[in-house]
Design a protein around this motif. Structure first.
Motif, PDB file in Angstrom:
ATOM      1  N   LEU A 225       8.559  -0.691 -17.910  1.00 43.03           N
ATOM      2  CA  LEU A 225      10.005  -0.841 -17.691  1.00 43.03           C
ATOM      3  C   LEU A 225      10.431  -0.195 -16.383  1.00 43.03           C
ATOM      4  CD1 LEU A 225      12.812  -1.679 -18.697  1.00 43.03           C
ATOM      5  CD2 LEU A 225      12.942   0.515 -19.912  1.00 43.03           C
ATOM      6  N   VAL A 226       9.990   1.041 -16.156  1.00 51.15           N
ATOM      7  CA  VAL A 226      10.373   1.761 -14.935  1.00 51.15           C
ATOM      8  C   VAL A 226       9.870   1.028 -13.694  1.00 51.15           C
ATOM      9  CG1 VAL A 226       9.987   3.861 -13.596  1.00 51.15           C
ATOM     10  CG2 VAL A 226      10.536   4.015 -16.026  1.00 51.15           C
ATOM     11  N   SER A 227       8.601   0.592 -13.729  1.00 50.11           N
ATOM     12  CA  SER A 227       8.025  -0.050 -12.545  1.00 50.11           C
ATOM     13  C   SER A 227       8.745  -1.349 -12.206  1.00 50.11           C
ATOM     14  CB  SER A 227       6.527  -0.304 -12.750  1.00 50.11           C
ATOM     15  OG  SER A 227       6.297  -1.233 -13.790  1.00 50.11           O
ATOM     16  N   PHE A 228       9.095  -2.149 -13.228  1.00 48.27           N
ATOM     17  CA  PHE A 228       9.761  -3.415 -12.952  1.00 48.27           C
ATOM     18  C   PHE A 228      11.221  -3.226 -12.565  1.00 48.27           C
ATOM     19  CE2 PHE A 228       6.045  -5.376 -14.844  1.00 48.27           C
ATOM     20  CZ  PHE A 228       5.958  -6.575 -14.154  1.00 48.27           C
ATOM     21  N   VAL A 229      11.891  -2.225 -13.116  1.00 50.79           N
ATOM     22  CA  VAL A 229      13.282  -1.956 -12.732  1.00 50.79           C
ATOM     23  C   VAL A 229      13.338  -1.508 -11.280  1.00 50.79           C
ATOM     24  CG1 VAL A 229      15.226  -0.386 -13.063  1.00 50.79           C
ATOM     25  CG2 VAL A 229      14.156  -1.459 -15.040  1.00 50.79           C
ATOM     26  N   VAL A 230      12.464  -0.565 -10.908  1.00 51.43           N
ATOM     27  CA  VAL A 230      12.425  -0.086  -9.521  1.00 51.43           C
ATOM     28  C   VAL A 230      12.095  -1.234  -8.569  1.00 51.43           C
ATOM     29  CG1 VAL A 230      11.182   1.378  -7.893  1.00 51.43           C
ATOM     30  CG2 VAL A 230      11.853   2.290 -10.128  1.00 51.43           C
ATOM     31  N   THR A 231      11.122  -2.063  -8.954  1.00 50.07           N
ATOM     32  CA  THR A 231      10.724  -3.184  -8.105  1.00 50.07           C
ATOM     33  C   THR A 231      11.860  -4.186  -7.951  1.00 50.07           C
ATOM     34  OG1 THR A 231       8.412  -2.942  -8.779  1.00 50.07           O
ATOM     35  CG2 THR A 231       9.068  -5.062  -7.845  1.00 50.07           C
ATOM     36  N   ALA A 232      12.590  -4.436  -9.017  1.00 47.26           N
ATOM     37  CA  ALA A 232      13.715  -5.376  -8.957  1.00 47.26           C
ATOM     38  C   ALA A 232      14.816  -4.856  -8.026  1.00 47.26           C
ATOM     39  CB  ALA A 232      14.273  -5.601 -10.356  1.00 47.26           C
ATOM     40  N   ILE A 233      15.071  -3.552  -8.101  1.00 47.03           N
ATOM     41  CA  ILE A 233      16.101  -2.949  -7.225  1.00 47.03           C
ATOM     42  C   ILE A 233      15.687  -3.060  -5.759  1.00 47.03           C
ATOM     43  CG2 ILE A 233      17.199  -0.770  -6.568  1.00 47.03           C
ATOM     44  CD1 ILE A 233      17.093   0.013  -9.534  1.00 47.03           C
ATOM     45  N   VAL A 234      14.413  -2.740  -5.474  1.00 42.39           N
ATOM     46  CA  VAL A 234      13.916  -2.826  -4.099  1.00 42.39           C
ATOM     47  C   VAL A 234      13.942  -4.274  -3.615  1.00 42.39           C
ATOM     48  CG1 VAL A 234      11.895  -2.494  -2.629  1.00 42.39           C
ATOM     49  CG2 VAL A 234      12.500  -0.754  -4.320  1.00 42.39           C
TER      50      VAL A 234
ATOM     51  N   TYR B  48      16.020  -6.589  -4.515  1.00 45.56           N
ATOM     52  CA  TYR B  48      17.429  -6.934  -4.264  1.00 45.56           C
ATOM     53  C   TYR B  48      17.879  -6.391  -2.910  1.00 45.56           C
ATOM     54  CZ  TYR B  48      22.483  -7.160  -4.858  1.00 45.56           C
ATOM     55  OH  TYR B  48      23.824  -7.415  -4.692  1.00 45.56           O
ATOM     56  N   GLN B  49      17.377  -5.192  -2.574  1.00 47.63           N
ATOM     57  CA  GLN B  49      17.806  -4.544  -1.343  1.00 47.63           C
ATOM     58  C   GLN B  49      17.047  -5.023  -0.105  1.00 47.63           C
ATOM     59  OE1 GLN B  49      20.302  -2.372  -0.938  1.00 47.63           O
ATOM     60  NE2 GLN B  49      20.880  -2.256  -3.091  1.00 47.63           N
ATOM     61  N   TRP B  50      15.711  -5.203  -0.252  1.00 47.65           N
ATOM     62  CA  TRP B  50      14.882  -5.463   0.925  1.00 47.65           C
ATOM     63  C   TRP B  50      14.023  -6.733   0.832  1.00 47.65           C
ATOM     64  CZ3 TRP B  50      15.322  -0.268  -0.806  1.00 47.65           C
ATOM     65  CH2 TRP B  50      16.067   0.548   0.049  1.00 47.65           C
ATOM     66  N   GLY B  51      14.183  -7.514  -0.187  1.00 48.86           N
ATOM     67  CA  GLY B  51      13.507  -8.810  -0.270  1.00 48.86           C
ATOM     68  C   GLY B  51      11.996  -8.726  -0.244  1.00 48.86           C
ATOM     69  N   VAL B  52      11.361  -9.425   0.703  1.00 45.36           N
ATOM     70  CA  VAL B  52       9.904  -9.567   0.724  1.00 45.36           C
ATOM     71  C   VAL B  52       9.177  -8.239   0.925  1.00 45.36           C
ATOM     72  CG1 VAL B  52       9.987 -11.941   1.544  1.00 45.36           C
ATOM     73  CG2 VAL B  52       9.944 -10.068   3.206  1.00 45.36           C
ATOM     74  N   TRP B  53       9.871  -7.202   1.393  1.00 41.31           N
ATOM     75  CA  TRP B  53       9.231  -5.904   1.581  1.00 41.31           C
ATOM     76  C   TRP B  53       8.858  -5.262   0.249  1.00 41.31           C
ATOM     77  CZ3 TRP B  53       7.499  -5.025   6.216  1.00 41.31           C
ATOM     78  CH2 TRP B  53       8.135  -5.606   7.314  1.00 41.31           C
ATOM     79  N   SER B  54       9.336  -5.843  -0.825  1.00 41.23           N
ATOM     80  CA  SER B  54       9.030  -5.309  -2.155  1.00 41.23           C
ATOM     81  C   SER B  54       7.708  -5.839  -2.708  1.00 41.23           C
ATOM     82  CB  SER B  54      10.148  -5.664  -3.140  1.00 41.23           C
ATOM     83  OG  SER B  54      10.207  -7.076  -3.338  1.00 41.23           O
ATOM     84  N   LEU B  55       7.015  -6.722  -1.975  1.00 40.72           N
ATOM     85  CA  LEU B  55       5.784  -7.336  -2.478  1.00 40.72           C
ATOM     86  C   LEU B  55       4.751  -6.312  -2.965  1.00 40.72           C
ATOM     87  CD1 LEU B  55       4.092  -9.829  -3.032  1.00 40.72           C
ATOM     88  CD2 LEU B  55       3.325  -9.779  -0.645  1.00 40.72           C
TER      89      LEU B  55
ATOM     90  N   SER C 268       3.435  -3.261 -10.092  1.00 37.71           N
ATOM     91  CA  SER C 268       4.026  -3.530 -11.408  1.00 37.71           C
ATOM     92  C   SER C 268       3.125  -4.430 -12.246  1.00 37.71           C
ATOM     93  CB  SER C 268       5.409  -4.178 -11.247  1.00 37.71           C
ATOM     94  OG  SER C 268       6.314  -3.295 -10.629  1.00 37.71           O
ATOM     95  N   LEU C 269       2.533  -5.431 -11.611  1.00 39.50           N
ATOM     96  CA  LEU C 269       1.617  -6.321 -12.327  1.00 39.50           C
ATOM     97  C   LEU C 269       0.357  -5.577 -12.753  1.00 39.50           C
ATOM     98  CD1 LEU C 269       1.968  -9.581 -10.206  1.00 39.50           C
ATOM     99  CD2 LEU C 269       2.845  -9.159 -12.515  1.00 39.50           C
ATOM    100  N   PHE C 270      -0.103  -4.641 -11.911  1.00 39.49           N
ATOM    101  CA  PHE C 270      -1.258  -3.827 -12.281  1.00 39.49           C
ATOM    102  C   PHE C 270      -0.941  -2.978 -13.506  1.00 39.49           C
ATOM    103  CE2 PHE C 270      -3.087   0.437 -12.154  1.00 39.49           C
ATOM    104  CZ  PHE C 270      -4.419   0.136 -12.350  1.00 39.49           C
ATOM    105  N   VAL C 271       0.221  -2.354 -13.530  1.00 38.39           N
ATOM    106  CA  VAL C 271       0.632  -1.530 -14.674  1.00 38.39           C
ATOM    107  C   VAL C 271       0.712  -2.395 -15.929  1.00 38.39           C
ATOM    108  CG1 VAL C 271       2.491  -0.129 -15.655  1.00 38.39           C
ATOM    109  CG2 VAL C 271       1.861   0.145 -13.250  1.00 38.39           C
ATOM    110  N   LEU C 272       1.255  -3.594 -15.803  1.00 38.06           N
ATOM    111  CA  LEU C 272       1.372  -4.498 -16.938  1.00 38.06           C
ATOM    112  C   LEU C 272      -0.005  -4.858 -17.494  1.00 38.06           C
ATOM    113  CD1 LEU C 272       3.171  -6.301 -18.745  1.00 38.06           C
ATOM    114  CD2 LEU C 272       2.924  -8.092 -17.012  1.00 38.06           C
ATOM    115  N   GLN C 273      -0.963  -5.202 -16.629  1.00 41.17           N
ATOM    116  CA  GLN C 273      -2.292  -5.582 -17.109  1.00 41.17           C
ATOM    117  C   GLN C 273      -3.036  -4.392 -17.685  1.00 41.17           C
ATOM    118  OE1 GLN C 273      -5.720  -5.115 -15.953  1.00 41.17           O
ATOM    119  NE2 GLN C 273      -4.999  -3.398 -14.688  1.00 41.17           N
TER     120      GLN C 273
END
Length: 212
Positions: free
Chosen positions: A18-27, A29-36, A42-47
């Motif tokens: 939850l934390v990783s995806f929320v932080v990633t979503a915020i970034v 929204y703010q900086w677009g492709v720089w959040s890659l 986040s995908l690593f944490v999920l797997q």
């Protein structure tokens, strides 16, 4: 905890995911492709926290793998927890393996022993005696002793165990979790017949390590 409804993703990881995806979503929204890079993390944490259901083999004498990973030890040695000569089989889990731990046999937990320690690479033999670890001594239904030891690794900093002395476990039943790379050692009677060799890839519950 050990019998919670199977969610496919381990409950131990819900907060981190939850934390990783929320932080990633915020970034994003703010900086677009720089959040890659954050999306990859986040995908690593999920797997890492995936926890698929497993099918228990029918063989009642089978000792099942308590974890996913690779066999790094199959040898005769001394079981310091059960104070006996034993057959030791060790499973090393890297960060891409499922880290849910499951009971190798049907039986009763006789005792649980926690030992603080170091965090050296769990792929090394000395990790079994030097690292932080948690040992379960189980009396199988046929009366034989099985020792199952959760061992922390280089990155792992948290061993979770949900069973206590006197509790019953069924083969394949979830009893704990180790966060990030780690190892599980299984000590069996010398009469046990190993069914795996060093280098084999194994899966919790579904792979037979040995027969009693």
């Amino acid at each position: 905890m050990k019998n919670y409804p199977h969610p496919i993703i381990a409950r131990e990881g819900w907060f981190y995911i939850l934390v990783s995806f929320v932080v990633t979503a915020i970034v994003t929204y703010q900086w677009g492709v720089w959040s890659l890079p954050l999306w990859l993390i986040s995908l690593f944490v999920l797997q890492f926290f995936r926890d698929p259901a497993r099918t228990v083999p029918n063989n009642p004498n089978a000792v099942l793998s308590p974890a996913d990973g690779r066999i790094v030890v199959v040898e005769k040695t001394y079981d310091i927890y059960g104070e006996r000569e034993a057959l030791k089989i060790s499973v090393f889990m890297n960060v891409f393996n499922v880290h849910s731990n499951r009971s190798p046999v049907d039986g009763k937990v006789q005792s649980v022993h926690y030992f603080p320690g170091k965090f050296v690479n769990a792929d090394l033999d000395k990790a079994s005696l030097e690292n932080e670890r948690n040992a379960l001594i189980i009396t199988a239904e046929n009366g034989q002793m099985v020792t199952c030891v959760q061992v922390a690794g280089l990155i792992a900093r948290r061993i979770l165990c949900y069973v206590k002395s006197g509790e019953a476990l069924r083969r394949g039943e979830r009893f704990g979790f180790i966060r990030f790379g780690s190892r599980v050692d299984v000590y069996l009677p010398l009469s046990a017949k190993p069914k795996v060799t060093v280098g084999d890839k194994v899966y919790a519950t579904e792979t037979v390590l040995a027969e009693l």
